[in-house]
Write an enzyme that holds these catalytic residues in place. Sequence first.
Site, PDB file in Angstrom:
ATOM      1  N   GLY A   1     -12.880   2.306-144.305  1.00 11.69           N
ATOM      2  CA  GLY A   1     -11.701   1.858-144.167  1.00 11.69           C
ATOM      3  C   GLY A   1     -10.683   3.117-144.063  1.00 11.69           C
ATOM      4  O   GLY A   1     -10.860   4.058-144.608  1.00 11.69           O
TER       5      GLY A   1
ATOM      6  N   ARG B   1     -17.454   1.420-139.252  1.00 11.71           N
ATOM      7  CA  ARG B   1     -18.588   1.440-139.924  1.00 11.71           C
ATOM      8  C   ARG B   1     -20.034   1.210-139.065  1.00 11.71           C
ATOM      9  O   ARG B   1     -20.046   0.692-138.153  1.00 11.71           O
ATOM     10  CB  ARG B   1     -18.553   0.211-140.951  1.00 11.71           C
ATOM     11  CG  ARG B   1     -17.487   0.220-141.761  1.00 11.71           C
ATOM     12  CD  ARG B   1     -17.486  -0.812-142.875  1.00 11.71           C
ATOM     13  NE  ARG B   1     -16.310  -0.573-144.012  1.00 11.71           N
ATOM     14  CZ  ARG B   1     -15.258  -0.803-143.911  1.00 11.71           C
ATOM     15  NH1 ARG B   1     -14.602  -1.546-142.966  1.00 11.71           N
ATOM     16  NH2 ARG B   1     -14.555  -0.443-145.087  1.00 11.71           N
TER      17      ARG B   1
ATOM     18  N   ASP C   1     -16.390   5.480-151.052  1.00  8.63           N
ATOM     19  CA  ASP C   1     -17.762   5.948-151.620  1.00  8.63           C
ATOM     20  C   ASP C   1     -18.815   5.788-150.573  1.00  8.63           C
ATOM     21  O   ASP C   1     -19.895   6.546-150.748  1.00  8.63           O
ATOM     22  CB  ASP C   1     -17.994   4.915-152.896  1.00  8.63           C
ATOM     23  CG  ASP C   1     -17.821   3.471-152.626  1.00  8.63           C
ATOM     24  OD1 ASP C   1     -17.364   3.111-151.531  1.00  8.63           O
ATOM     25  OD2 ASP C   1     -18.297   2.715-153.571  1.00  8.63           O
TER      26      ASP C   1
ATOM     27  N   THR D   1      -9.575   6.846-149.405  1.00 13.09           N
ATOM     28  CA  THR D   1      -9.423   5.388-149.646  1.00 13.09           C
ATOM     29  C   THR D   1      -8.224   5.036-150.420  1.00 13.09           C
ATOM     30  O   THR D   1      -7.809   5.501-151.520  1.00 13.09           O
ATOM     31  CB  THR D   1     -10.671   4.915-150.342  1.00 13.09           C
ATOM     32  OG1 THR D   1     -10.586   3.592-150.610  1.00 13.09           O
ATOM     33  CG2 THR D   1     -10.996   5.704-151.461  1.00 13.09           C
TER      34      THR D   1
ATOM     35  N   ASP E   1      -7.988   2.541-152.376  1.00 10.75           N
ATOM     36  CA  ASP E   1      -8.596   2.060-153.555  1.00 10.75           C
ATOM     37  C   ASP E   1      -8.529   2.753-154.829  1.00 10.75           C
ATOM     38  O   ASP E   1      -8.307   2.259-155.869  1.00 10.75           O
ATOM     39  CB  ASP E   1      -9.919   1.228-153.325  1.00 10.75           C
ATOM     40  CG  ASP E   1     -10.019   0.351-152.412  1.00 10.75           C
ATOM     41  OD1 ASP E   1      -8.899  -0.248-152.086  1.00 10.75           O
ATOM     42  OD2 ASP E   1     -10.803   0.280-151.656  1.00 10.75           O
TER      43      ASP E   1
ATOM     44  N   ASP F   1     -10.888   4.353-156.241  1.00 12.67           N
ATOM     45  CA  ASP F   1     -11.938   3.606-157.099  1.00 12.67           C
ATOM     46  C   ASP F   1     -12.899   4.952-157.308  1.00 12.67           C
ATOM     47  O   ASP F   1     -14.192   4.381-157.299  1.00 12.67           O
ATOM     48  CB  ASP F   1     -12.483   2.350-156.539  1.00 12.67           C
ATOM     49  CG  ASP F   1     -12.960   2.559-155.059  1.00 12.67           C
ATOM     50  OD1 ASP F   1     -12.669   3.536-154.300  1.00 12.67           O
ATOM     51  OD2 ASP F   1     -13.500   1.991-154.386  1.00 12.67           O
TER      52      ASP F   1
ATOM     53  N   GLY G   1      -7.724  -3.618-153.133  1.00 15.79           N
ATOM     54  CA  GLY G   1      -8.337  -2.780-154.127  1.00 15.79           C
ATOM     55  C   GLY G   1      -9.588  -3.029-154.146  1.00 15.79           C
ATOM     56  O   GLY G   1     -10.273  -2.444-155.228  1.00 15.79           O
ATOM     57  N   ARG G   2     -10.184  -4.036-153.328  1.00 16.05           N
ATOM     58  CA  ARG G   2     -11.547  -4.399-153.723  1.00 16.05           C
ATOM     59  C   ARG G   2     -11.751  -4.877-155.004  1.00 16.05           C
ATOM     60  O   ARG G   2     -11.266  -5.698-155.574  1.00 16.05           O
ATOM     61  CB  ARG G   2     -12.605  -3.369-153.225  1.00 16.05           C
ATOM     62  CG  ARG G   2     -12.390  -3.372-151.479  1.00 16.05           C
ATOM     63  CD  ARG G   2     -13.565  -2.676-150.882  1.00 16.05           C
ATOM     64  NE  ARG G   2     -13.612  -1.378-151.326  1.00 16.05           N
ATOM     65  CZ  ARG G   2     -14.603  -0.243-150.991  1.00 16.05           C
ATOM     66  NH1 ARG G   2     -15.473  -0.705-149.831  1.00 16.05           N
ATOM     67  NH2 ARG G   2     -14.546   0.895-151.162  1.00 16.05           N
TER      68      ARG G   2
HETATM   69  P1  ADP Z   1     -16.111   3.414-147.225  1.00 14.44           P
HETATM   70  O1  ADP Z   1     -16.517   4.703-146.847  1.00 14.44           O
HETATM   71  O2  ADP Z   1     -14.670   3.278-147.095  1.00 14.44           O
HETATM   72  O3  ADP Z   1     -16.510   2.902-148.715  1.00 14.44           O
HETATM   73  P2  ADP Z   1     -18.090   1.804-146.451  1.00 14.44           P
HETATM   74  O4  ADP Z   1     -18.841   1.525-147.536  1.00 14.44           O
HETATM   75  O5  ADP Z   1     -18.310   0.735-145.334  1.00 14.44           O
HETATM   76  O6  ADP Z   1     -16.583   2.106-146.426  1.00 14.44           O
HETATM   77  O7  ADP Z   1     -19.282   2.929-145.583  1.00 14.44           O
HETATM   78  C1  ADP Z   1     -18.889   3.494-144.490  1.00 14.44           C
HETATM   79  C2  ADP Z   1     -20.035   3.846-143.690  1.00 14.44           C
HETATM   80  O8  ADP Z   1     -20.888   4.908-144.384  1.00 14.44           O
HETATM   81  C3  ADP Z   1     -21.286   2.739-143.618  1.00 14.44           C
HETATM   82  O9  ADP Z   1     -20.761   1.954-142.363  1.00 14.44           O
HETATM   83  C4  ADP Z   1     -22.431   3.332-143.485  1.00 14.44           C
HETATM   84  O10 ADP Z   1     -22.652   3.822-142.218  1.00 14.44           O
HETATM   85  C5  ADP Z   1     -22.269   4.453-144.407  1.00 14.44           C
HETATM   86  N1  ADP Z   1     -22.835   4.346-145.756  1.00 14.44           N
HETATM   87  C6  ADP Z   1     -22.455   3.526-146.431  1.00 14.44           C
HETATM   88  N2  ADP Z   1     -23.247   3.354-147.598  1.00 14.44           N
HETATM   89  C7  ADP Z   1     -24.123   4.232-147.370  1.00 14.44           C
HETATM   90  C8  ADP Z   1     -25.590   4.786-148.052  1.00 14.44           C
HETATM   91  N3  ADP Z   1     -25.541   4.263-149.371  1.00 14.44           N
HETATM   92  N4  ADP Z   1     -26.258   5.756-147.567  1.00 14.44           N
HETATM   93  C9  ADP Z   1     -26.022   5.819-146.476  1.00 14.44           C
HETATM   94  N5  ADP Z   1     -24.907   5.842-145.587  1.00 14.44           N
HETATM   95  C10 ADP Z   1     -23.942   4.894-146.250  1.00 14.44           C
END
Ligand code: ADP
Length: 320
Positions: free
Chosen positions: A11, A72, A103, A126, A128, A130, A171-172
């Site tokens: 995000g 993503r 995260d 982010t 959030d 968080d 804030g999820r």
């Molecule tokens: P944010 O970084 O805002 O939390 P996401 O959780 O959607 O957003 O993560 C963004 C991208 O990071 C995902 O589309 C994926 O490509 C990668 N990602 C997320 N979780 C993992 C993981 N556990 N291991 C490897 N890559 C990940």
Amino acid sequence: MKRIAVLTSGGDAPGMNAAIRAVVRSSSYYNMEVYGVERGYIGLIGGDMHMLSRRTVSDTIQRGGTILRTARSDEFNTYEGRKKAAESLANNNVEGLVVIGGDGSLRGANDLYSDFGIKTVGIPGTIDNDLGYTDRTIGFDTAVNTAVNAINNLRDTMSSHERVVIVQVMGRHSGQIALHAGLAGGAEVILVPEHPVDFDEVASVLLRGAAVGKTSGIVVLAEGACPLDEAMKEIKARTGLSLRSTVLGYIQRGGSPSMEDRVLASRLGIRAVELLKENKGGLVVGIQGNDVIDLPIKDALAVKPRFDEKLFEQAKMLSL
Ligand code: ADP
């Protein structure tokens, strides 16, 4: 290191551009080259990267969103996808990678480090807030200020009409935005996922407020606390008050970053580059008190997000 890359992932958050700018300019200061990767891990897998100069980040510190765009990537969740990403860094002679995101993005940065030894440094971006290891994430302060401004506007209308409004904020799974926006906006009630929602208590606070002559009532609802329609129904049934609702939604994700977010992003961007310059990787940067810190990504992500219980109680103390 002579050449590094930077990407934004997940995000978007206000201040990501200030972080990119800090990475680019501090790299230049230390005589390192920087490649900008488009669309997060999607661009990394596809080798979609180009050199960024000091001038390519001119006029960006005040802009929300991310000039590198963000995305993503499901493919990056697979070992094969990450292998392609590692190869495209090697093909471009990139020795280190700065990942700006939440995260999930930081977990991805850790996987690149542990699977392929890529020197990664994560920057928490982010709205959030968080991530437990850092007091603040880039974007949080701006998002909260946006929510506070919205609450100010709603208060004018609600007091003119003697109504109660439920304002849903983002804030999820975290109530951080709701807590801070609620306190700063003078909300009567703040509902967060960290505490079970007690509609009897909500009703009694609102009715007490009406009885002591309050002309409006503001209920700040974190999106993870309970569904908005449920809150509307339950509060209406218990109070009979004239009730409205507003969902702030993506309004909170955009906008020009606040001073706090620009300064934070600048400091974290510089530290990330300095770590890579020292040939370190598998790390995240963050802020504790007024100190910029760094620690292994895997340790950082194991720290549970903290909810400020005291501040939550204090917000209640001031709400009547
Ligand atoms: P944010 O970084 O805002 O939390 P996401 O959780 O959607 O957003 O993560 C963004 C991208 O990071 C995902 O589309 C994926 O490509 C990668 N990602 C997320 N979780 C993992 C993981 N556990 N291991 C490897 N890559 C990940």
